[in-house]
Design a protein around this motif. Structure first.
Motif, short mmCIF file in Angstrom:
data_model
loop_
_atom_site.label_atom_id
_atom_site.label_comp_id
_atom_site.label_asym_id
_atom_site.label_seq_id
_atom_site.Cartn_x
_atom_site.Cartn_y
_atom_site.Cartn_z
N SER A 229 29.83 43.35 48.07
CA SER A 229 29.49 43.02 49.45
C SER A 229 28.09 43.48 49.82
CB SER A 229 30.51 43.65 50.41
OG SER A 229 30.30 45.04 50.54
N GLN A 230 27.54 44.43 49.07
CA GLN A 230 26.19 44.92 49.30
C GLN A 230 25.17 44.23 48.41
OE1 GLN A 230 25.60 47.13 51.90
NE2 GLN A 230 27.72 46.50 52.21
N ASP A 231 25.54 43.09 47.84
CA ASP A 231 24.66 42.24 47.03
C ASP A 231 24.35 42.82 45.65
OD1 ASP A 231 23.71 39.69 47.06
OD2 ASP A 231 21.76 40.19 47.89
N TYR A 232 25.25 43.65 45.13
CA TYR A 232 25.15 44.09 43.74
C TYR A 232 25.93 43.08 42.89
CZ TYR A 232 23.74 48.80 45.24
OH TYR A 232 23.08 49.88 45.79
N HIS A 233 25.50 42.88 41.67
CA HIS A 233 26.25 42.07 40.72
C HIS A 233 27.00 43.06 39.84
CE1 HIS A 233 24.05 38.42 41.78
NE2 HIS A 233 22.99 39.22 41.89
N VAL A 234 28.33 43.07 39.94
CA VAL A 234 29.15 44.05 39.23
C VAL A 234 29.71 43.41 37.97
CG1 VAL A 234 31.14 45.57 39.37
CG2 VAL A 234 29.74 45.18 41.40
N ILE A 235 29.51 44.09 36.84
CA ILE A 235 30.02 43.61 35.55
C ILE A 235 30.90 44.71 34.98
CG2 ILE A 235 29.40 42.85 33.24
CD1 ILE A 235 26.69 41.92 34.49
N ASN A 236 32.21 44.44 34.89
CA ASN A 236 33.16 45.39 34.32
C ASN A 236 33.36 45.07 32.85
OD1 ASN A 236 33.89 46.89 36.71
ND2 ASN A 236 34.85 44.99 37.41
#
Length: 130
Positions: free
Chosen positions: A63-70
């Motif tokens: 939601s804070q414009d980070y691209h999250v990669i798990n």
């Protein structure tokens, strides 16, 4: 990807409650921010509250414009070439855009401007100020 410029291990971020925690890796590439989280099954096990907290953190970061990669720790150990191929596939559009500065207008817009453009595209109409 050829270099580690902008890659920060154990990067401190604030969550939605204002509390500090550390993501495994943060890669800052121009105006883009990628979070890499190495997830292992053992840290969650039977603990649903820890699992829920990790999911909430991921949602908040997005939601804070980070691209999250798990990334699964087991897969990283057992099949690193697959993980590498998937990460390259995810990152390649962003790397191509950043390398060619002339075609990278997206990075020059602020977050609110990008959101307004997405809204206009999604609704297939022009937006006008009230």
């Amino acid at each position: 990807m050829g270099h580690f410029v902008g890659l920060h291990p154990e990067y401190e971020v604030k969550d939605w409650r204002g509390r500090s925690y550390f993501v495994d890796f943060m890669w800052i590439l121009g105006g883009l921010r990628f979070v890499f989280e190495i997830m292992d099954y053992g840290s969650h096990g039977q603990d649903r509250s820890k699992y829920r907290l990790d999911m909430n953190r991921g949602l908040f970061l997005q939601s804070q414009d980070y691209h999250v990669i798990n990334i699964s720790l087991d897969e990283l150990k057992e099949n690193p070439s697959l993980v590498l191929a998937m990460v390259r596939s995810i990152l390649s559009p962003y790397l191509a855009a950043v390398q060619d500065e002339r075609d990278t207008l997206y990075r020059k817009y602020r977050k609110i401007e990008r959101q307004l453009m997405r809204l206009a595209i999604r609704n297939n109409r022009m937006l006008h100020p009230a």
